[in-house]
Design a protein around this motif. Structure first.
Motif, PDB file in Angstrom:
ATOM      1  N   ALA A  96       0.825  -1.210   0.000  1.00  0.00           N
ATOM      2  CA  ALA A  96       0.000   0.000   0.000  1.00  0.00           C
ATOM      3  C   ALA A  96       0.857   1.257   0.000  1.00  0.00           C
ATOM      4  CB  ALA A  96      -0.935  -0.004   1.212  1.00  0.00           C
ATOM      5  N   ILE A  97       1.900   1.260   0.812  1.00  0.00           N
ATOM      6  CA  ILE A  97       2.756   2.446   0.882  1.00  0.00           C
ATOM      7  C   ILE A  97       3.595   2.569  -0.385  1.00  0.00           C
ATOM      8  CG2 ILE A  97       4.452   3.685   2.262  1.00  0.00           C
ATOM      9  CD1 ILE A  97       1.622   3.186   3.525  1.00  0.00           C
ATOM     10  N   ALA A 104       0.164   5.597  -7.409  1.00  0.00           N
ATOM     11  CA  ALA A 104      -0.987   4.735  -7.725  1.00  0.00           C
ATOM     12  C   ALA A 104      -1.963   4.759  -6.548  1.00  0.00           C
ATOM     13  CB  ALA A 104      -0.517   3.323  -8.030  1.00  0.00           C
ATOM     14  N   ILE A 105      -2.642   5.871  -6.368  1.00  0.00           N
ATOM     15  CA  ILE A 105      -3.493   6.064  -5.204  1.00  0.00           C
ATOM     16  C   ILE A 105      -4.662   5.092  -5.193  1.00  0.00           C
ATOM     17  CG2 ILE A 105      -4.882   7.734  -3.927  1.00  0.00           C
ATOM     18  CD1 ILE A 105      -1.876   8.309  -3.959  1.00  0.00           C
ATOM     19  N   ASP A 106      -5.191   4.759  -6.352  1.00  0.00           N
ATOM     20  CA  ASP A 106      -6.285   3.798  -6.404  1.00  0.00           C
ATOM     21  C   ASP A 106      -5.854   2.435  -5.872  1.00  0.00           C
ATOM     22  OD1 ASP A 106      -4.575   3.747  -8.612  1.00  0.00           O
ATOM     23  OD2 ASP A 106      -6.089   2.973  -9.978  1.00  0.00           O
ATOM     24  N   ARG A 107      -4.632   2.028  -6.219  1.00  0.00           N
ATOM     25  CA  ARG A 107      -4.086   0.763  -5.725  1.00  0.00           C
ATOM     26  C   ARG A 107      -3.857   0.845  -4.210  1.00  0.00           C
ATOM     27  NH1 ARG A 107      -3.512  -4.597  -5.443  1.00  0.00           N
ATOM     28  NH2 ARG A 107      -1.374  -5.303  -5.088  1.00  0.00           N
ATOM     29  N   ALA A 108      -3.312   1.954  -3.735  1.00  0.00           N
ATOM     30  CA  ALA A 108      -3.075   2.126  -2.303  1.00  0.00           C
ATOM     31  C   ALA A 108      -4.380   2.017  -1.522  1.00  0.00           C
ATOM     32  CB  ALA A 108      -2.403   3.474  -2.038  1.00  0.00           C
ATOM     33  N   ILE A 109      -5.419   2.665  -2.018  1.00  0.00           N
ATOM     34  CA  ILE A 109      -6.716   2.631  -1.349  1.00  0.00           C
ATOM     35  C   ILE A 109      -7.263   1.207  -1.276  1.00  0.00           C
ATOM     36  CG2 ILE A 109      -9.151   3.235  -1.679  1.00  0.00           C
ATOM     37  CD1 ILE A 109      -8.179   5.995  -2.612  1.00  0.00           C
ATOM     38  N   ALA A 110      -7.175   0.487  -2.371  1.00  0.00           N
ATOM     39  CA  ALA A 110      -7.684  -0.888  -2.390  1.00  0.00           C
ATOM     40  C   ALA A 110      -6.967  -1.752  -1.359  1.00  0.00           C
ATOM     41  CB  ALA A 110      -7.516  -1.484  -3.788  1.00  0.00           C
ATOM     42  N   LEU A 111      -5.687  -1.553  -1.210  1.00  0.00           N
ATOM     43  CA  LEU A 111      -4.910  -2.324  -0.236  1.00  0.00           C
ATOM     44  C   LEU A 111      -5.274  -1.942   1.193  1.00  0.00           C
ATOM     45  CD1 LEU A 111      -1.596  -2.257  -2.230  1.00  0.00           C
ATOM     46  CD2 LEU A 111      -2.777  -4.348  -1.510  1.00  0.00           C
TER      47      LEU A 111
END
Length: 443
Positions: A96-97, A104-111
């Motif tokens: 996530a970090i 890749a904020i969308d990926r970070a949020i999903a995690l």
């Protein structure tokens, strides 16, 4: 394998590192000023602990500036070297970090959502999920990510403050105030709970109560980091501004909001800019404060960490007469927008850049250009993040442009020289909008 104070497994054999992680979590949730020191102590005790390196990376990324980002990358590299031996939660967190660090904020949020679903005691992940939702203007999910872990954290007042802020942003004001007060009853030293109630009272126009509430708890902020220390005082300054007590607002700006700031901090800079702009919208002369503040903004020109921040910087540069810096920053924003993660690109091109041009036009007195640039984007500005109290400033700039343009048109119509009347030269030293990339000179 040891466990932290929240009962979460951490891949380390160092009791000293676990103790440092526990102190860091308390500091992070309470916006304490010693978070970095805790991280460095924990890393020194176990340099191979991936989790504490990931915490350090997140800490630096949240500062939203180029120097801190480089520090974050260094810690991420260490964390990723040891990721194979980590628990599932730790692996998800490092990922996530890393996603945040790459944009890749969308990926970070999903995690973060996955972490909070499977490991609801991980409040650092919840806090960082809220952070991302805040700067996307997604108030519903900002609330939900904290609400869904309430059952597992009934013992934690910090979570109550996090939920309270989400409730306020969703206009559930009575619930927000009740939960914020509960958090403060449990622990008077909970600055985010104080902050949530400040928003409630401001939204409801309870100025005197807001001042009393915040000033009653202000002594507890001395151990806060610079961001929340100055921001909570910023809220007090807004209350006094609403009262029309300009002398008090200047006093707070000079001693707490900017005078008490870490002047290299983007978030502290944004708060100071917002106060000066609000004062000027009320016709108040702020003296040389724009120029003094602008000296600290040069490092921001090419960063573009958050469009919300860029809109503040660009206005301040225009008011300070930093014509060359201003042009450089606008051109840099347009170049950056072409490279940004596709998830965020539309916000830059369709909202942030037009808004920036409109704000500059207002700053230099080109009202018709400001109106043309701001009118289409004002309904979309929530997508750039910030709270209601922060974003309303941009709407005020737009309304002020309408009033100033109407006043100018009326005065021109009735002028004895109306047939030859020309727009007055703006007071700013930036007098030609054609020098700004993509602009035509205002009428």
């Amino acid at each position: 394998m040891l466990k932290d104070a929240r009962g979460l497994e951490v891949t380390t054999d160092s009791q000293e590192t676990i103790a440092a992680i526990n102190r860091f979590i308390e500091q992070a949730l309470g916006y304490g000023k010693d978070a970095e020191a805790c991280l460095l102590e924990g890393i020194a005790a176990d340099p191979t602990c991936a989790t504490i390196h990931a915490y350090a990376a997140a800490h630096y990324l949240s500062q939203e500036n180029a120097v801190a980002t480089q520090q974050a990358i260094a810690h991420l590299q260490v964390a990723q070297q040891h990721v194979a031996k980590l628990t599932k939660r730790e692996q998800l967190y490092v990922q996530a970090i890393a996603a945040w660090g790459s944009g890749a904020i969308d990926r970070a949020i999903a995690l973060h959502e996955e972490i909070t679903q499977e490991f609801p005691r991980d409040l650092i992940s919840v806090q960082q999920g809220q952070y991302h939702y805040f700067y996307l203007g997604d108030k519903e999910r900002l609330l939900k990510i904290a609400q869904k872990v309430l059952t597992a954290n009934r013992d934690n007042h910090y979570l109550y403050g996090m939920v309270a802020f989400g409730l306020e942003q969703c206009h559930r004001l009575a619930e927000a105030e009740a939960l914020g007060r509960l958090a403060t009853t449990i622990n008077r030293h909970d600055p985010w709970a104080h902050h949530a109630i400040a928003h409630v009272m401001e939204t409801q126009g309870r100025v005197s109560q807001g001042i009393a509430w915040m000033e009653k708890h202000a002594d507890t902020w001395e151990n806060c980091n610079s961001m929340l220390y100055t921001h909570n005082w910023w809220h007090i300054a807004l209350y006094y501004l609403e009262r029309g007590d300009i002398e008090k607002v200047f006093s707070l700006y000079d001693t707490r909001v900017w005078g008490g700031a870490q002047k290299s901090s983007p978030k502290d800079q944004v708060g100071a800019i917002a106060i000066l702009l609000r004062l000027e919208l009320r016709g108040v002369d702020v003296g040389e404060r724009w120029q003094e503040l602008s000296f600290y903004l040069y490092p921001r020109i090419y960063e573009h960490a958050l469009p919300f921040q860029d809109l503040h910087y660009i206005y301040a540069l225009a008011k300070a007469g930093r014509r060359e810096w201003l042009t450089q920053m606008l051109e840099s924003m347009e170049r950056y927008a072409k490279t940004v993660n596709p998830y965020l690109r539309q916000n830059w091109f369709e909202i942030a850049i037009p808004a920036a041009k409109g704000l500059v036009a207002h700053a230099i007195g080109h009202w018709s250009t400001a109106i043309a640039q701001l009118k289409p984007v004002v309904p979309q500005l929530y997508k750039l993040g910030g709270s209601h109290a922060q974003r309303v400033l941009f709407e005020q700039v737009y309304r002020n442009s309408l009033l100033r343009e109407e006043k100018f048109s009326t005065s021109t119509l009735y002028s004895s020289n109306s047939t030859t009347a020309k727009r007055r030269t703006p007071t700013s030293s930036i007098t030609d909008c054609s020098s700004v990339s993509g602009w035509s000179k205002a009428n």
